[in-house]
Design a protein around this motif. Structure first.
Motif, short mmCIF file in Angstrom:
data_model
loop_
_atom_site.label_atom_id
_atom_site.label_comp_id
_atom_site.label_asym_id
_atom_site.label_seq_id
_atom_site.Cartn_x
_atom_site.Cartn_y
_atom_site.Cartn_z
N VAL A 7 6.54 3.78 -8.48
CA VAL A 7 4.66 3.93 -8.19
C VAL A 7 4.25 4.41 -7.17
N ILE A 8 3.36 5.07 -6.75
CA ILE A 8 2.65 4.89 -5.76
C ILE A 8 1.43 4.79 -6.46
N GLY A 9 0.85 3.60 -5.29
CA GLY A 9 -0.60 2.12 -5.28
C GLY A 9 0.15 1.01 -6.45
N GLY A 10 -0.58 0.48 -5.86
CA GLY A 10 -0.47 -0.98 -6.51
C GLY A 10 -1.46 -1.97 -6.11
N SER A 11 -2.53 -1.09 -7.13
CA SER A 11 -3.32 -2.11 -6.59
C SER A 11 -3.51 -2.56 -8.39
N ALA A 12 -4.26 -1.57 -9.20
CA ALA A 12 -4.58 -1.80 -10.35
C ALA A 12 -3.48 -1.59 -11.62
N ALA A 13 -3.63 0.08 -11.60
CA ALA A 13 -2.76 1.13 -12.30
C ALA A 13 -1.05 0.79 -12.26
N GLY A 14 -1.76 1.01 -10.90
CA GLY A 14 0.70 0.60 -10.22
C GLY A 14 0.96 -0.55 -10.87
N ILE A 32 7.34 -0.25 -6.11
CA ILE A 32 6.28 0.14 -6.62
C ILE A 32 5.75 -0.38 -4.78
N VAL A 33 5.48 1.51 -3.96
CA VAL A 33 5.34 1.11 -2.94
C VAL A 33 3.15 1.08 -2.44
N GLN A 34 3.25 0.18 -1.77
CA GLN A 34 1.29 0.12 -1.93
C GLN A 34 0.97 0.17 -0.34
N LYS A 35 -0.23 1.20 -0.11
CA LYS A 35 -0.30 1.13 1.19
C LYS A 35 -1.13 -0.12 1.85
N ASP A 36 -1.66 -0.73 0.96
CA ASP A 36 -2.55 -2.26 1.46
C ASP A 36 -1.92 -3.07 1.55
N LYS A 37 -1.94 -4.61 1.60
CA LYS A 37 -1.69 -6.13 1.74
C LYS A 37 -1.07 -5.96 0.64
N ALA A 42 -7.64 -7.53 -7.86
CA ALA A 42 -8.53 -7.45 -8.69
C ALA A 42 -10.26 -7.40 -8.14
N SER A 43 -10.47 -5.80 -7.33
CA SER A 43 -11.30 -5.87 -7.72
C SER A 43 -12.62 -5.90 -7.58
N CYS A 44 -12.86 -6.17 -9.34
CA CYS A 44 -13.79 -6.37 -9.94
C CYS A 44 -14.34 -7.99 -9.37
N GLY A 45 -13.06 -8.66 -8.55
CA GLY A 45 -13.83 -9.52 -8.54
C GLY A 45 -14.61 -10.32 -6.94
N TYR A 46 -14.29 -8.96 -6.23
CA TYR A 46 -14.91 -8.82 -4.52
C TYR A 46 -16.20 -9.22 -4.56
N PRO A 47 -17.30 -9.28 -5.44
CA PRO A 47 -18.60 -9.29 -5.65
C PRO A 47 -18.66 -10.85 -5.50
N TYR A 48 -17.57 -11.54 -5.92
CA TYR A 48 -18.22 -13.05 -6.99
C TYR A 48 -17.84 -13.87 -5.83
N GLU A 85 1.73 -3.11 2.57
CA GLU A 85 1.58 -1.97 3.54
C GLU A 85 2.69 -0.55 4.10
N THR A 86 2.90 -0.17 3.01
CA THR A 86 4.15 0.91 3.30
C THR A 86 3.38 1.70 2.59
N GLU A 87 3.13 3.01 2.74
CA GLU A 87 2.27 3.95 2.44
C GLU A 87 3.25 5.51 2.37
N ALA A 88 3.35 5.79 1.01
CA ALA A 88 3.94 7.46 0.55
C ALA A 88 3.65 8.24 1.87
N VAL A 89 4.40 8.93 2.68
CA VAL A 89 3.13 10.34 3.34
C VAL A 89 3.73 11.55 2.77
C1 LIG Z 1 -16.29 -3.93 -5.80
C2 LIG Z 1 -15.99 -3.57 -7.20
C3 LIG Z 1 -16.36 -3.62 -8.26
C4 LIG Z 1 -15.93 -3.23 -9.50
N1 LIG Z 1 -15.94 -3.70 -10.66
C5 LIG Z 1 -15.73 -3.40 -11.50
C6 LIG Z 1 -15.36 -3.92 -12.99
O1 LIG Z 1 -16.28 -4.93 -13.27
N2 LIG Z 1 -15.01 -3.18 -14.25
C7 LIG Z 1 -14.36 -2.21 -14.03
O2 LIG Z 1 -13.63 -1.90 -15.04
N3 LIG Z 1 -13.90 -1.49 -12.82
C8 LIG Z 1 -14.37 -2.24 -11.84
N4 LIG Z 1 -13.96 -2.25 -10.94
C9 LIG Z 1 -12.74 -0.82 -10.51
C10 LIG Z 1 -11.80 -0.71 -10.53
O3 LIG Z 1 -11.66 -2.14 -9.50
C11 LIG Z 1 -11.14 0.06 -10.61
O4 LIG Z 1 -11.68 0.76 -12.08
C12 LIG Z 1 -9.60 -0.10 -10.37
O5 LIG Z 1 -9.50 -0.60 -8.67
C13 LIG Z 1 -8.85 1.32 -10.43
O6 LIG Z 1 -7.34 0.82 -9.98
P1 LIG Z 1 -6.63 2.62 -9.28
O7 LIG Z 1 -5.18 1.49 -9.48
O8 LIG Z 1 -6.73 3.48 -10.05
O9 LIG Z 1 -6.89 2.40 -8.36
P2 LIG Z 1 -7.09 1.52 -6.89
O10 LIG Z 1 -7.66 0.52 -7.12
O11 LIG Z 1 -8.19 2.46 -6.13
O12 LIG Z 1 -5.67 1.60 -6.74
C14 LIG Z 1 -4.95 2.12 -5.57
C15 LIG Z 1 -3.89 2.17 -4.40
O13 LIG Z 1 -2.94 2.80 -4.00
C16 LIG Z 1 -2.56 2.40 -2.53
N5 LIG Z 1 -2.46 3.92 -2.23
C17 LIG Z 1 -3.29 5.41 -1.56
N6 LIG Z 1 -2.64 5.85 -1.48
C18 LIG Z 1 -1.00 5.74 -1.36
C19 LIG Z 1 0.16 6.28 -1.02
N7 LIG Z 1 -0.16 7.46 -0.10
N8 LIG Z 1 1.38 5.48 -0.66
C20 LIG Z 1 1.35 4.09 -1.31
N9 LIG Z 1 0.26 3.62 -1.29
C21 LIG Z 1 -0.99 4.60 -1.70
C22 LIG Z 1 -4.26 2.26 -2.28
O14 LIG Z 1 -3.88 2.12 -1.07
C23 LIG Z 1 -4.94 0.95 -3.97
O15 LIG Z 1 -4.46 0.11 -3.24
C24 LIG Z 1 -14.33 -2.78 -9.34
C25 LIG Z 1 -14.52 -1.86 -8.36
C26 LIG Z 1 -14.97 -2.34 -7.37
C27 LIG Z 1 -14.26 -1.98 -5.60
#
Ligand SMILES: Cc1cc2nc3c(=O)[nH]c(=O)nc-3n(C[C@H](O)[C@H](O)[C@H](O)COP(=O)(O)OP(=O)(O)OC[C@H]3O[C@@H](n4cnc5c(N)ncnc54)[C@H](O)[C@@H]3O)c2cc1C
Length: 115
Positions: A7-14, A32-37, A42-48, A85-89
């Motif tokens: 799985v490439i990416g480790g934020s929400a979907a990954g 899981i390979v995640q570029k970020d730390k 929970a990006s949605c919590g950032y504003p809070y 902190e690892t990026e798939a290149v």
């Molecule tokens: C401030 C803020 C508020 C939000 N509020 C809401 C809300 O209230 N409700 C809602 O539904 N959504 C909200 N969102 C959106 C929600 O956070 C995103 O829809 C969600 O983060 C998407 O997740 P994702 O995993 O698809 O993508 P991303 O969050 O973009 O994650 C992708 C990850 O993959 C990593 N990556 C990319 N390329 C590579 C690579 N080559 N190798 C390794 N890793 C890689 C990135 O570093 C990143 O960590 C908000 C977003 C923000 C920024």
């Protein structure tokens, strides 16, 4: 032979995809390979957080029981290997290899993604 799932990416979907894969296949090797730390941020919590509603940044990366979702959590709870902190290149589909760059160690290494 068990499946290897990358799985490439480790934020929400990954992590969601990785966790679902684990539920479907308890024997697969899941990576899981995640570029970020951070993982499972929970990006949605950032504003809070930025707005001062809370000051513990770990709340953005914690489970509902307060456990920080770091690589140790993924290994212990779900038997998933997570590299942060690892990026798939690139992905070499023909040879089933993929090079990844670790930003802190500054080196490339190779994972076999499929048997
Ligand atoms: C401030 C803020 C508020 C939000 N509020 C809401 C809300 O209230 N409700 C809602 O539904 N959504 C909200 N969102 C959106 C929600 O956070 C995103 O829809 C969600 O983060 C998407 O997740 P994702 O995993 O698809 O993508 P991303 O969050 O973009 O994650 C992708 C990850 O993959 C990593 N990556 C990319 N390329 C590579 C690579 N080559 N190798 C390794 N890793 C890689 C990135 O570093 C990143 O960590 C908000 C977003 C923000 C920024």
């Amino acid at each position: 032979m068990s499946k290897k799932i990358l799985v490439i990416g480790g934020s929400a979907a990954g992590p969601k995809a990785a966790a679902k894969a684990r539920r479907i296949d308890e024997n697969a090797e899941i990576i899981i390979v995640q570029k970020d730390k951070d993982l499972s941020m929970a990006s949605c919590g950032y504003p809070y957080y930025v707005g001062g509603f809370f000051d513990d940044r770990n709340m953005l990366i914690s489970s509902s029981t307060g456990v920080v979702r770091n690589p140790a959590y993924y290994m212990n709870a779900k038997k998933i290997t997570a590299y942060t902190e690892t990026e798939a290149v690139s992905i070499n589909r023909a040879e089933k290899l993929f090079p990844a760059k670790n930003s802190s160690a500054g080196k490339h290494w190779i994972c076999l993604t499929t048997p």
